[in-house]
Enzyme design. Sequence first.
Site, PDB file in Angstrom:
ATOM      1  N   ASP A  10       0.860  -1.190   0.000  1.00 52.10           N
ATOM      2  CA  ASP A  10       0.000   0.000   0.000  1.00 52.10           C
ATOM      3  C   ASP A  10       0.894   1.236   0.000  1.00 52.10           C
ATOM      4  OD1 ASP A  10      -2.490   1.499   0.246  1.00 52.10           O
ATOM      5  OD2 ASP A  10      -1.891   1.929   2.299  1.00 52.10           O
ATOM      6  N   CYS A  73      -4.504  -1.738  -1.854  1.00 51.67           N
ATOM      7  CA  CYS A  73      -4.626  -0.319  -2.171  1.00 51.67           C
ATOM      8  C   CYS A  73      -5.545  -0.224  -3.389  1.00 51.67           C
ATOM      9  CB  CYS A  73      -3.232   0.206  -2.501  1.00 51.67           C
ATOM     10  SG  CYS A  73      -3.176   1.881  -3.133  1.00 51.67           S
ATOM     11  N   GLU A 152      -2.753   9.347   7.470  1.00 53.14           N
ATOM     12  CA  GLU A 152      -1.280   9.311   7.426  1.00 53.14           C
ATOM     13  C   GLU A 152      -0.667  10.254   8.463  1.00 53.14           C
ATOM     14  OE1 GLU A 152       1.036   7.418   5.588  1.00 53.14           O
ATOM     15  OE2 GLU A 152      -0.711   6.179   5.144  1.00 53.14           O
ATOM     16  N   CYS A 184     -11.069   2.830  -0.433  1.00 50.96           N
ATOM     17  CA  CYS A 184      -9.677   3.156  -0.156  1.00 50.96           C
ATOM     18  C   CYS A 184      -9.369   2.456   1.149  1.00 50.96           C
ATOM     19  CB  CYS A 184      -9.487   4.670  -0.017  1.00 50.96           C
ATOM     20  SG  CYS A 184      -7.858   5.126   0.624  1.00 50.96           S
ATOM     21  N   HIS A 186      -7.447   3.047   3.431  1.00 51.67           N
ATOM     22  CA  HIS A 186      -7.240   3.910   4.609  1.00 51.67           C
ATOM     23  C   HIS A 186      -8.563   4.180   5.346  1.00 51.67           C
ATOM     24  CE1 HIS A 186      -3.315   4.846   2.858  1.00 51.67           C
ATOM     25  NE2 HIS A 186      -3.007   5.554   3.932  1.00 51.67           N
TER      26      HIS A 186
END
Length: 281
Positions: A10, A73, A152, A184, A186
């Site tokens: 990722d 990802c 992040e 996504c 994340h």
Amino acid sequence: MRDLPIGFLDSGFGGLTVVKESLKQLPNESIIYIGDSARAPYGSRPLSEVRQYTKQLTAFLMEKGIKMLVIACNTGTAATLKELRREMPIPVVGVIHAGSRAAIKVTENQQIGVIGTKGTVESHLYQKVIDAKENNMTVHERAVPRFVPIVEEQRINDAETMHIINEDLQPLKENNVDTLVLGCTHYPLLRNQIQRVMGEHVILIDSGAEAINEVSTLLDYFNLGRSSDDNQKNSATQAYYTTGDGEDFAHFTRQWLNQPDLTVQEVVIRGDEIIDYSNEK
Ligand code: DGL
């Protein structure tokens, strides 16, 4: 071959949501993970660049030795799945097809929302995959580029975060979607906030977690799975690499996977290669 790890890649932390599901569903399997935090986010980069980076991460994992590759990802999947499936000598799993299938299965009003990075949304791969399977669905795709930096930069619990999520998801609420694909890897890290904004009646689909069902099926199909006795479980290994800051990555990963002793190795990008200097000492 069966004892080799499954490789995950990722742009940064996102793929760890997929790893978490793998550790839960497939505890006998060893895993190796690389997050390209030095170059995250991928979502606003041209897909050609994402393709180049994804291939570098793949080459790194292949060098370490893996029996299956999970492109953990969505942006990487949109950019490279087809190509990597053609080129790689091992099975390659992306996260978009599994997420699409799950959304089709659960929607009742045929209004499916998909949130993702700019790259994923502009590829329209979710729309294409859903249309190819079921032609009576309306897919509302929306890029939410502010979400990945929140993860992040570890701003998940900041007050401002809820405000951003609320603002960015309004159009999908107006579209009356009953199913929302977290397109996504994340985004499951923001799952509680997203659920709160969308309302309890909206079903959230975690594309990465769905992909682990596919991994499990492929392990059986290719007879690649490690056996399920306790010895195998105890000998399963985990290795984590990042192109970014190792300590920062380790801090996040330990918390998310609830493994206080976990270590992360920093690797270096040199030209077209990713190098693990710890191997050369
Ligand atoms: N986690 C990735 C995805 O699923 C990439 C996010 C990013 O780096 O922008 O798309």
